[in-house]
Scaffold this active site. Structure first.
Site, mmCIF file in Angstrom:
data_model
loop_
_atom_site.group_PDB
_atom_site.id
_atom_site.type_symbol
_atom_site.label_atom_id
_atom_site.label_comp_id
_atom_site.label_asym_id
_atom_site.label_seq_id
_atom_site.Cartn_x
_atom_site.Cartn_y
_atom_site.Cartn_z
ATOM 1 N N ASP A 96 0.858 -1.171 0.000
ATOM 2 C CA ASP A 96 0.000 0.000 0.000
ATOM 3 C C ASP A 96 0.903 1.232 0.000
ATOM 4 O O ASP A 96 2.119 1.136 0.176
ATOM 5 C CB ASP A 96 -0.940 -0.015 1.203
ATOM 6 C CG ASP A 96 -2.226 0.757 0.942
ATOM 7 O OD1 ASP A 96 -2.230 1.624 0.046
ATOM 8 O OD2 ASP A 96 -3.225 0.507 1.630
ATOM 9 N N TRP A 97 0.288 2.380 -0.173
ATOM 10 C CA TRP A 97 1.006 3.640 -0.365
ATOM 11 C C TRP A 97 2.054 3.880 0.728
ATOM 12 O O TRP A 97 1.711 4.100 1.886
ATOM 13 C CB TRP A 97 -0.017 4.778 -0.383
ATOM 14 C CG TRP A 97 0.492 6.120 -0.739
ATOM 15 C CD1 TRP A 97 0.929 7.085 0.126
ATOM 16 C CD2 TRP A 97 0.593 6.682 -2.061
ATOM 17 N NE1 TRP A 97 1.293 8.208 -0.553
ATOM 18 C CE2 TRP A 97 1.100 7.988 -1.916
ATOM 19 C CE3 TRP A 97 0.320 6.205 -3.330
ATOM 20 C CZ2 TRP A 97 1.330 8.831 -2.994
ATOM 21 C CZ3 TRP A 97 0.534 7.042 -4.410
ATOM 22 C CH2 TRP A 97 1.041 8.339 -4.231
#
Length: 309
Positions: free
Chosen positions: A177-178
């Site tokens: 994820d980011w």
């Protein structure tokens, strides 16, 4: 791609309320066709986290709190996104189920917060939904920000390799994820960005989204840590295999004329149809249903008696 590309469908939580897997699958098929027409090959959907914390702000992206419904919806959405394009013989897009795993357990509903749960409830109620996505053929998976029972998932070999790949048989690749690779430093399990890259790659996270940790550190790590180079090779192989399976090499370009690809009447009809089937009556107060066929009035109870409104 939370609930459509150009044609917008009910949010996933509403769609799940229909309990109609065929309509849900069709909504994602249409989303995939529009996305493909825009030149996009990969979507960060579906979000399939089970959540029983009403304060968590991302509940609308999932299917609610029930694992059976959540598992069925997860599989339907994967199938819809990865519908085979009859013109190419490849899926319209590669799906990416998220957030693996346990992200919906966020403490007090605070996003990015740690998650704690018993092993029985984790394996019996929360993990089956991700497993359903794997069994439906999901091509990619997103590792979550959170720590789960004290272990940051993006740096966990147990969750990303042993459970996901060796036990469940997931054959695609994992994207973080980011910035969740770099955030292993914030979790206090990595001393710096370079150490975070080492930990995440060896855990089984194949692609680093946005933090730049792999870009900056892997070349140097390959000279310092003997097991890094085989891990890089394995991750590259997984990514290339997904690109091959998605038809990116065989069909790298799109038709420039997309004027008829979006918001078709049949797509809009499908969106309205799913919306109609998603409506839920929580309580039939004062027997307000069935409505009169002439549609001229609805009788409702007021404190001063019954009146037409």
């Amino acid at each position: 791609m939370v609930h459509g590309d150009r044609t917008l469908f009910p949010v996933p939580l509403a769609g799940a309320a229909s309990w109609d897997m065929a309509r849900i699958e069709n909504s994602e098929r249409i989303s995939a066709m529009e996305t493909y027409a825009e030149g996009i090959n990969w979507v960060y959907s579906p979000m399939i986290d089970i959540s029983r914390e009403p304060r968590w702000g991302r509940i609308a992206e999932g299917a609610g709190e029930d694992k059976l419904l959540g598992s069925a919806v997860a599989a339907a959405r994967i199938r819809g996104f990865q519908t085979i394009n009859p013109e190419t013989g490849y899926p319209y897009v590669a799906a990416c189920f998220k957030h693996y795993c346990g992200y919906g357990l966020s403490e007090a509903g605070r996003d990015y917060e740690s998650c704690d749960i018993s092993e029985r409830t984790l394996h019996g109620e929360y993990l089956p939904v991700y497993k359903a996505a794997v069994e439906a053929g999901a091509m990619t998976c997103m590792s979550s920000f959170n720590s789960l029972n004290g272990i940051p998932v993006t740096g966990s070999r147990y969750y990303l390799t042993q459970l996901l790949r060796e036990i469940w048989g997931f054959a695609g690749f994992v994207v973080s994820d980011w910035t969740s690779v770099e955030e292993l430093v914030n979790h206090r399990v990595a001393k710096d960005k370079k150490d975070a890259a080492r930990l995440a790659l060896l855990a089984g996270c194949d692609m680093d989204m946005h933090s730049g940790a792999y870009l900056e550190a892997l070349e140097e790590l390959a000279d310092e840590v003997p097991e890094i180079l085989p891990a890089i090779d394995q991750s590259v192989l997984r990514i290339l295999c997904v690109k091959l399976a998605a038809g990116i090499f065989a069909n790298p370009y799109r038709d420039e004329d997309t004027s008829t690809a979006f918001l078709k009447e049949e797509y809009r009809d499908a969106a309205r149809d799913l919306a109609a089937h998603s409506m839920v009556l929580l309580k039939n107060k004062d027997n307000i249903l069935p409505l009169r066929r002439d549609g001229k009035k609805i009788s409702g109870h007021r404190s001063h008696g019954r009146r037409a409104i």
